[in-house]
Design a protein around this motif. Structure first.
Motif, mmCIF file in Angstrom:
data_model
loop_
_atom_site.group_PDB
_atom_site.id
_atom_site.type_symbol
_atom_site.label_atom_id
_atom_site.label_comp_id
_atom_site.label_asym_id
_atom_site.label_seq_id
_atom_site.Cartn_x
_atom_site.Cartn_y
_atom_site.Cartn_z
ATOM 1 N N ALA A 32 15.301 0.349 -9.013
ATOM 2 C CA ALA A 32 13.932 0.125 -9.459
ATOM 3 C C ALA A 32 13.040 1.228 -8.918
ATOM 4 C CB ALA A 32 13.440 -1.233 -8.970
ATOM 5 N N THR A 33 12.244 1.789 -9.785
ATOM 6 C CA THR A 33 11.253 2.767 -9.364
ATOM 7 C C THR A 33 9.908 2.369 -9.951
ATOM 8 O OG1 THR A 33 11.710 4.207 -11.250
ATOM 9 C CG2 THR A 33 12.916 4.654 -9.223
ATOM 10 N N SER A 34 8.866 2.790 -9.298
ATOM 11 C CA SER A 34 7.536 2.441 -9.755
ATOM 12 C C SER A 34 6.552 3.508 -9.316
ATOM 13 C CB SER A 34 7.122 1.082 -9.175
ATOM 14 O OG SER A 34 5.833 0.735 -9.623
ATOM 15 N N VAL A 35 5.475 3.627 -10.056
ATOM 16 C CA VAL A 35 4.370 4.498 -9.683
ATOM 17 C C VAL A 35 3.180 3.589 -9.438
ATOM 18 C CG1 VAL A 35 2.841 6.356 -10.425
ATOM 19 C CG2 VAL A 35 5.260 6.386 -11.088
ATOM 20 N N CYS A 36 2.599 3.667 -8.246
ATOM 21 C CA CYS A 36 1.471 2.805 -7.932
ATOM 22 C C CYS A 36 0.560 3.484 -6.917
ATOM 23 C CB CYS A 36 1.952 1.449 -7.426
ATOM 24 S SG CYS A 36 3.001 1.525 -5.982
ATOM 25 N N GLN A 37 -0.613 2.901 -6.748
ATOM 26 C CA GLN A 37 -1.585 3.400 -5.787
ATOM 27 C C GLN A 37 -1.218 2.897 -4.391
ATOM 28 O OE1 GLN A 37 -4.053 5.517 -6.743
ATOM 29 N NE2 GLN A 37 -3.107 5.405 -8.764
ATOM 30 N N SER A 38 -1.682 3.566 -3.359
ATOM 31 C CA SER A 38 -1.332 3.192 -1.983
ATOM 32 C C SER A 38 -1.832 1.802 -1.605
ATOM 33 C CB SER A 38 -1.850 4.232 -0.992
ATOM 34 O OG SER A 38 -3.274 4.311 -1.083
ATOM 35 N N ASN A 39 -2.841 1.280 -2.281
ATOM 36 C CA ASN A 39 -3.327 -0.061 -1.964
ATOM 37 C C ASN A 39 -2.576 -1.150 -2.726
ATOM 38 O OD1 ASN A 39 -4.356 0.533 -4.499
ATOM 39 N ND2 ASN A 39 -6.339 -0.417 -4.118
ATOM 40 N N GLU A 40 -1.551 -0.768 -3.488
ATOM 41 C CA GLU A 40 -0.811 -1.722 -4.305
ATOM 42 C C GLU A 40 0.542 -2.110 -3.720
ATOM 43 O OE1 GLU A 40 -2.253 -0.871 -8.817
ATOM 44 O OE2 GLU A 40 -0.940 0.652 -7.945
ATOM 45 N N TYR A 41 0.916 -1.575 -2.587
ATOM 46 C CA TYR A 41 2.159 -1.969 -1.937
ATOM 47 C C TYR A 41 1.892 -2.293 -0.478
ATOM 48 C CZ TYR A 41 2.318 2.994 -0.630
ATOM 49 O OH TYR A 41 2.013 4.248 -0.158
ATOM 50 N N ILE A 42 2.800 -3.037 0.092
ATOM 51 C CA ILE A 42 2.609 -3.550 1.444
ATOM 52 C C ILE A 42 3.628 -2.920 2.386
ATOM 53 C CG2 ILE A 42 2.680 -5.630 2.883
ATOM 54 C CD1 ILE A 42 1.872 -7.170 0.317
ATOM 55 N N LEU A 43 3.144 -2.371 3.471
ATOM 56 C CA LEU A 43 4.009 -1.821 4.512
ATOM 57 C C LEU A 43 4.007 -2.781 5.698
ATOM 58 C CD1 LEU A 43 2.885 1.930 4.421
ATOM 59 C CD2 LEU A 43 4.996 0.953 3.526
ATOM 60 N N PRO A 44 5.102 -2.862 6.423
ATOM 61 C CA PRO A 44 5.178 -3.804 7.549
ATOM 62 C C PRO A 44 4.489 -3.314 8.815
ATOM 63 C CG PRO A 44 7.237 -2.639 7.336
ATOM 64 C CD PRO A 44 6.371 -2.202 6.175
ATOM 65 N N ASP A 45 3.796 -2.193 8.758
ATOM 66 C CA ASP A 45 3.227 -1.642 9.988
ATOM 67 C C ASP A 45 1.804 -2.107 10.298
ATOM 68 O OD1 ASP A 45 2.088 -0.276 7.898
ATOM 69 O OD2 ASP A 45 2.484 1.732 8.697
ATOM 70 N N ASN A 46 1.224 -2.962 9.467
ATOM 71 C CA ASN A 46 -0.134 -3.444 9.713
ATOM 72 C C ASN A 46 -0.168 -4.913 10.111
ATOM 73 O OD1 ASN A 46 -1.408 -0.971 9.080
ATOM 74 N ND2 ASN A 46 -1.190 -1.415 6.898
ATOM 75 N N ALA A 47 0.972 -5.481 10.438
ATOM 76 C CA ALA A 47 1.024 -6.897 10.800
ATOM 77 C C ALA A 47 0.307 -7.141 12.124
ATOM 78 C CB ALA A 47 2.471 -7.356 10.908
ATOM 79 N N VAL A 48 -0.369 -8.282 12.185
ATOM 80 C CA VAL A 48 -1.044 -8.685 13.422
ATOM 81 C C VAL A 48 -0.704 -10.139 13.698
ATOM 82 C CG1 VAL A 48 -2.958 -7.044 13.194
ATOM 83 C CG2 VAL A 48 -3.165 -9.322 12.199
ATOM 84 N N ALA A 49 -0.852 -10.537 14.952
ATOM 85 C CA ALA A 49 -0.584 -11.925 15.330
ATOM 86 C C ALA A 49 -1.412 -12.859 14.453
ATOM 87 C CB ALA A 49 -0.913 -12.141 16.798
ATOM 88 N N GLY A 50 -0.758 -13.883 13.921
ATOM 89 C CA GLY A 50 -1.436 -14.854 13.065
ATOM 90 C C GLY A 50 -1.207 -14.613 11.586
ATOM 91 N N ASP A 51 -0.695 -13.431 11.215
ATOM 92 C CA ASP A 51 -0.375 -13.179 9.803
ATOM 93 C C ASP A 51 0.705 -14.138 9.330
ATOM 94 O OD1 ASP A 51 -2.164 -11.125 9.571
ATOM 95 O OD2 ASP A 51 -0.667 -9.523 9.460
ATOM 96 N N VAL A 52 0.688 -14.458 8.059
ATOM 97 C CA VAL A 52 1.713 -15.304 7.458
ATOM 98 C C VAL A 52 2.939 -14.439 7.187
ATOM 99 C CG1 VAL A 52 2.325 -16.680 5.433
ATOM 100 C CG2 VAL A 52 0.040 -16.862 6.423
ATOM 101 N N LEU A 53 4.103 -14.926 7.556
ATOM 102 C CA LEU A 53 5.357 -14.228 7.297
ATOM 103 C C LEU A 53 5.941 -14.779 5.998
ATOM 104 C CD1 LEU A 53 7.576 -12.279 8.269
ATOM 105 C CD2 LEU A 53 8.591 -14.212 9.497
ATOM 106 N N VAL A 54 6.140 -13.907 5.016
ATOM 107 C CA VAL A 54 6.706 -14.312 3.731
ATOM 108 C C VAL A 54 8.132 -13.780 3.654
ATOM 109 C CG1 VAL A 54 6.506 -14.123 1.222
ATOM 110 C CG2 VAL A 54 4.444 -14.249 2.624
#
Length: 112
Positions: A32-54
């Protein structure tokens, strides 16, 4: 191949291109490949205590696959057979396969 195409359509995607390789067994895969803007995907490096884990698949799926493969490898199976039965390994493998055969659309939508 119809099932592969149907699953892609269900995910809102399409199958383009492909290749044919002769094997004694059925092999179906995809990339799978996709073209998207940087605000359209999620990276695991911004997690903070209290975030929901999916979870996009159940924890232990890869362990179930590995243990199932080890049933045919005595040197590996002998290391784990004292803590898990062959029947449990087969059941866990079936559950993992069933889970991975479904789209994880719900988890993806929860993340956005």
């Amino acid at each position: 191949m119809r099932g592969f195409k149907h699953a892609a359509e269900e995910a809102g995607s399409q199958v383009t291109g492909g290749q044919t390789v002769l094997n004694p067994w059925l092999t179906v895969g995809g990339v799978a490949t996709s073209v998207c803007q940087s605000n359209e995907y999620i990276l695991p490096d911004n997690a903070v205590a209290g975030d929901v884990l999916v979870l996009t698949k159940p924890l232990g799926s890869q362990v179930a696959v590995n243990a199932y493969q080890w049933l045919d490898q005595p040197e590996r199976w002998n290391r784990i057979k004292l803590v898990v039965s062959e029947d449990d390994v087969r059941k866990a493998y079936q559950r993992a396969m069933f889970s991975m055969a479904r789209l994880n659309r719900t988890a993806a939508r929860l993340m956005h």
